[in-house]
Motif scaffolding. Structure first.
Motif, PDB file in Angstrom:
ATOM      1  N   UNK A 616      34.666  39.984  64.707  1.00 53.47           N
ATOM      2  CA  UNK A 616      34.277  41.236  64.087  1.00 53.47           C
ATOM      3  C   UNK A 616      33.581  41.036  62.751  1.00 53.47           C
ATOM      4  N   UNK A 617      34.080  40.098  61.976  1.00 54.31           N
ATOM      5  CA  UNK A 617      33.492  39.834  60.670  1.00 54.31           C
ATOM      6  C   UNK A 617      32.104  39.206  60.811  1.00 54.31           C
ATOM      7  N   UNK A 618      31.945  38.365  61.820  1.00 57.27           N
ATOM      8  CA  UNK A 618      30.611  37.784  62.063  1.00 57.27           C
ATOM      9  C   UNK A 618      29.636  38.877  62.511  1.00 57.27           C
ATOM     10  N   UNK A 619      30.095  39.809  63.329  1.00 52.96           N
ATOM     11  CA  UNK A 619      29.250  40.932  63.752  1.00 52.96           C
ATOM     12  C   UNK A 619      28.829  41.755  62.542  1.00 52.96           C
ATOM     13  N   UNK A 620      29.772  42.000  61.632  1.00 46.56           N
ATOM     14  CA  UNK A 620      29.457  42.792  60.437  1.00 46.56           C
ATOM     15  C   UNK A 620      28.349  42.139  59.619  1.00 46.56           C
ATOM     16  N   UNK A 621      28.367  40.820  59.504  1.00 44.38           N
ATOM     17  CA  UNK A 621      27.319  40.124  58.759  1.00 44.38           C
ATOM     18  C   UNK A 621      25.968  40.267  59.462  1.00 44.38           C
ATOM     19  N   UNK A 622      25.980  40.174  60.797  1.00 36.37           N
ATOM     20  CA  UNK A 622      24.733  40.317  61.554  1.00 36.37           C
ATOM     21  C   UNK A 622      24.144  41.712  61.376  1.00 36.37           C
ATOM     22  N   UNK A 623      24.992  42.725  61.390  1.00 37.85           N
ATOM     23  CA  UNK A 623      24.510  44.089  61.214  1.00 37.85           C
ATOM     24  C   UNK A 623      23.988  44.300  59.800  1.00 37.85           C
ATOM     25  N   UNK A 624      24.612  43.665  58.844  1.00 39.81           N
ATOM     26  CA  UNK A 624      24.178  43.800  57.460  1.00 39.81           C
ATOM     27  C   UNK A 624      22.746  43.294  57.283  1.00 39.81           C
ATOM     28  N   UNK A 625      22.361  42.307  58.078  1.00 40.16           N
ATOM     29  CA  UNK A 625      21.023  41.742  57.959  1.00 40.16           C
ATOM     30  C   UNK A 625      19.935  42.717  58.381  1.00 40.16           C
ATOM     31  N   UNK A 626      20.286  43.738  59.165  1.00 41.25           N
ATOM     32  CA  UNK A 626      19.282  44.731  59.559  1.00 41.25           C
ATOM     33  C   UNK A 626      19.480  46.045  58.813  1.00 41.25           C
ATOM     34  N   UNK A 627      20.426  46.064  57.854  1.00 42.17           N
ATOM     35  CA  UNK A 627      20.612  47.242  57.032  1.00 42.17           C
ATOM     36  C   UNK A 627      21.723  48.168  57.465  1.00 42.17           C
ATOM     37  N   UNK A 628      22.513  47.769  58.457  1.00 41.39           N
ATOM     38  CA  UNK A 628      23.630  48.593  58.917  1.00 41.39           C
ATOM     39  C   UNK A 628      24.886  48.148  58.194  1.00 41.39           C
ATOM     40  N   UNK A 629      25.483  49.034  57.425  1.00 40.85           N
ATOM     41  CA  UNK A 629      26.712  48.709  56.713  1.00 40.85           C
ATOM     42  C   UNK A 629      27.920  49.054  57.581  1.00 40.85           C
ATOM     43  N   UNK A 630      28.979  48.301  57.405  1.00 44.03           N
ATOM     44  CA  UNK A 630      30.204  48.546  58.170  1.00 44.03           C
ATOM     45  C   UNK A 630      31.390  48.692  57.234  1.00 44.03           C
ATOM     46  N   UNK A 631      32.283  49.577  57.585  1.00 46.72           N
ATOM     47  CA  UNK A 631      33.550  49.734  56.886  1.00 46.72           C
ATOM     48  C   UNK A 631      34.628  49.187  57.812  1.00 46.72           C
ATOM     49  N   UNK A 632      35.071  47.976  57.542  1.00 48.19           N
ATOM     50  CA  UNK A 632      36.066  47.349  58.405  1.00 48.19           C
ATOM     51  C   UNK A 632      37.449  47.875  58.055  1.00 48.19           C
TER      52      UNK A 632
END
Length: 767
Positions: A616-632
């Motif tokens: 999940x944390x690796x997915x969050x980093x990948x999404x951050x690279x395209x501008x999608x922020x996540x609240x885990x």
């Protein structure tokens, strides 16, 4: 299900797909070179041995999660232990081979085939002449008919969890003799081989009372290599004994005891001799593997892990000095601590010695972990945003996070409806496309999410604000939330250390910025000046901080000195000012209509879910690279599925589904389009992403009614391509299957797809 993951319990295929597999069938259908389904990603690992090498007798203690509430697999509270019991004591007309494909079970069936297609589909079963129940009565048409009536859905007095397939039957009759059963369908049914496995005696299915109650605590009448001897809830044991009326190959074991042991306590139970076979997690697997290596090393070699293993010579010397120092109070405390460490180390060493008698058997479960995207509301209601999430993911990298450290093939799953090796498998991911950052950003832009857009400030409660800053002590609820990426005008890259994650840093800011920030802080301190972070953060440089010549010179010197000490490319090395950061920098936060693009990512917090959190944390980093922020948000395991997945309280989540050999039947409720219920609520069946289309439903309906196997599989594959395109869920990887087994235990372990051959399990003869 869940170890690597928390997943919903599937009641659709209670036995064939949750009990895992077995030995080899006499003749199995292979996979040709032209077979699009290919071969399983990993083979089974069961220490296969010929029966003449296996001793007659003995008791096998096999770990389960819990004593089952019911032994009726067709009831809603049936679990994996229910299925394991049924597999050992009840008829299974079809069982899965090593490729996850159904094969006729010759112990019960001489043949089974579709003998008529028009005007009605008719299947004729010819039973084995020796097939009898444990009370001596022949298995026959009366048992088939009773099970059909119980599961058809017509009589609501039966507490059934499913009726798929049985609701298509029109009648069941005796054939030309007592050994023939003739089943007539009112609607064509391609998955007819899924029916009557397991088959219960009419004593259980004959009336609602017997169906609902008689099989909950025991099974008096059975027809397998074992019988149910005792269900002891106090001790946590379900004891199965060899069936004297079994007409097949006699069971090698005298007894099979299914023992309820929590997953985190299985290494200790194995060491104490309470278990012979147990599914374990990665940390326990490493411990058992280490025990075996230590056993081969020289006697008296120190442990490299466990209590006291981290005690370096320097720490040991300091401990000795305190224990023998002049401070009596400190000395007493240190002496007590040393004794406690010594006892723990001695106990651990003893367990390690016992664990040398075990080995770890490895394969892949017949189930896969997926990223679920809740499409019912919010940004993910837009298909373009869901597709952007999918295109941001490197699925190969995510598979490697979990499987590569275990020595298992790290191959992404290419289908929602089957796994490699199964008949219906084909890689349909091309309908969505692979990882592509530019394409993901283009989809987001098309959906109106742009970088640098105005963001309206929203007042936050103290609790919500605290949730963004750090993780709660228990890792649950809102207090367990943290931000990956940035919100409003705050750059991302900080978080609190969560339970079980080792304090790993998520979504760091670009490396050059981190290095420059560290240099500025150190240079300013050398100059006797503090660099205050914005809003009192203290971890970021102030936007208008002034540099003196002294601080600039100190910054340059520090950078050069750091580079000399650590060498080029060393982790944590300071780069000179202006050095480009390696890799891609994270995209700026996106916004639309004054609101930032931020998704709530729910993850389980339990100790056995650490691999899932890492993904999940690796997915969050990948999404951050395209501008999608996540609240885990990390939540308790026992509420993860019920309170979040099933209720739709999430945007992103990870959970697992079992793979079925009959996807046209079993997968339909998972991907069916949700429909409004009479009370105004949304009936989602098992589609917890709330994403579905009419086209997918139609393809499932066509596939389940198509009696040509190749045509039916082609329709299933088309349905999978549509599911990929809708991007409601993204299959990631097949789940690892790790099993600890005694080194002398044969024909048992990590079964993979294959249904276990309980009669062949046993301990090798001493030679």
């Amino acid at each position: 299900m869940s170890h690597d993951g928390v997943g919903p319990r599937a009641v659709a295929r209670p036995v064939a797909f949750l009990t895992a597999g077995v030995l080899v069938l006499p003749a199995l259908a292979g996979c040709s070179e032209q077979d699009e389904a290919g071969r399983p990603s990993a083979g089974q690992d069961i220490a296969a041995a010929e029966r003449d090498r296996v001793a007659d007798g003995g008791t096998l203690h096999w770990a389960v999660d819990a004593v089952p509430e019911t032994l009726n697999t067709f009831q809603a509270d049936a679990d994996a232990t229910t299925s394991r019991v049924a597999g050992a004591v009840l008829p299974a007309l079809y069982r899965l081979d090593v490729n996850g494909r159904p094969q006729r079970n010759p112990d019960y069936l001489e043949s089974a085939e579709v003998v008529e297609r028009e005007p009605r589909q008719v299947v004729l079963y010819k039973l084995d002449q020796q097939a009898v129940w444990s009370d001596g009565r022949e298995i026959g048409a009366a048992d088939f008919a009773a099970q059909w009536r119980a599961l058809s859905g017509k009589d609501t007095a039966y507490w059934t969890a499913r009726n798929a397939g049985y609701d298509r039957i029109e009648k069941i009759e005796r054939g030309a003799n007592d050994l023939e059963v003739r089943v007539t369908f009112k609607k064509p049914y391609a998955d007819w081989q899924s029916l009557f496995t397991p088959l219960y005696p009419k004593d259980v299915t004959g009336t609602p009372d017997t169906f609902n109650d008689s099989a909950r605590r025991g099974l008096k009448v059975t027809a397998g290599p074992f019988t149910v001897d005792e269900v002891d809830r106090a001790s946590g044991d379900v004891t199965l004994k060899r069936n004297p009326r079994w007409w097949g190959r006699p069971a090698k074991l005298s007894e099979l005891v299914l023992r309820a042991v929590p997953r985190d306590g299985r290494a200790a139970a194995l060491a104490a001799g309470r278990l012979d076979l147990a599914e374990i997690d990665a940390s326990q697997a490493r411990r058992i593997t280490s025990a075996g290596r230590e056993g081969k090393a020289a006697q008296g070699a120190p442990l490299t892990h466990g209590p006291g293993a981290a005690l370096t010579p320097g720490r040991a010397l300091r401990s000795w000095a305190i224990a023998h120092g002049s401070d009596e109070e400190a000395a007493e405390e240190e002496i007590t601590a040393r004794k406690k460490r010594a006892r723990a180390a001695l106990k651990y060493a003893g367990q390690q010695s016992s664990l040398r008698g075990f080995t770890v058997r490895r394969s892949l479960e017949p189930s896969f972990t997926q990223l679920a995207l809740n499409g019912s509301e919010g940004p993910l209601a837009d298909e373009r945003v869901r597709r952007a999430v999918a295109r941001a993911l490197d699925r190969e990298e995510l598979a490697e996070v979990v499987l590569k450290p275990l020595g298992l093939p790290a191959e992404p799953v290419g289908s929602h409806l089957a796994l490699a090796g199964q008949h219906a498998y084909a890689d349909g991911s091309g309908a969505l496309g692979g990882q592509d950052t530019e394409e993901a950003q283009a989809l987001l832009s098309d959906a109106g999410w742009v970088a640098g857009g105005p963001v309206k400030k929203e007042k936050k409660s103290k609790k919500a604000a605290g949730a963004e800053r750090s993780e709660g002590a228990d890792g649950t609820g809102d207090d367990g939330a943290y931000i990956v990426g940035g919100t409003d005008d705050k750059p991302g890259g900080r978080r609190g250390a969560g339970p079980g994650d080792g304090g790993a840093v998520l979504a760091p800011a670009p490396l050059a910025e981190v290095q420059r920030t560290a240099l500025l802080v150190q240079a300013a301190e050398l100059d006797g000046r503090r660099v205050a972070g914005k809003d009192g953060d203290g971890g970021k440089p102030a936007e208008k901080a002034e540099k003196t010549e002294k601080s600039e010179k100190a910054e340059k010197n520090l950078a050069q000195d750091g580079a000399k000490r650590l060498g080029p490319g060393a982790p944590g090395a300071y780069a000179p000012k202006g050095t480009a950061a390696p890799g891609r920098a994270a995209a700026g936060p996106l916004a639309r209509n004054g609101k930032p693009l931020s998704l709530r990512f729910v993850l389980p917090s339990g100790p056995g879910s650490q691999p899932l959190r890492a993904v999940g944390e690796r997915i969050a980093r990948m999404l951050d690279e395209v501008g999608i922020r996540t609240q885990i948000s990390k939540v308790a395991d026992d509420s993860y599925f019920k309170d979040h997945i099933a209720s739709g309280e999430y945007d992103l989540a990870l959970y697992s589904w079992p793979a079925s050999a009959f996807p046209a039947t079993d997968a339909r409720p998972i991907y069916a389009k949700p429909v409004p219920a009479a009370d105004g609520s949304l009936n989602v069946e098992q589609n917890f992403t709330r994403v579905g289309t009419d086209q997918v439903d139609q393809l499932f309906d066509q596939a389940v009614a198509e009696l040509d196997p190749e045509e039916s599989r082609a329709l299933v594959r088309k349905a999978d391509a549509r599911i990929w395109a809708a991007a409601g869920s993204i299959p990631l990887y097949q789940r690892p299957q790790l099993t600890a087994a005694r080194t002398n235990l044969a024909n048992a372990g990590a079964f993979g797809f294959q249904t276990p051959f309980y009669e062949d399990m046993g301990f090798l003869k001493k030679s």
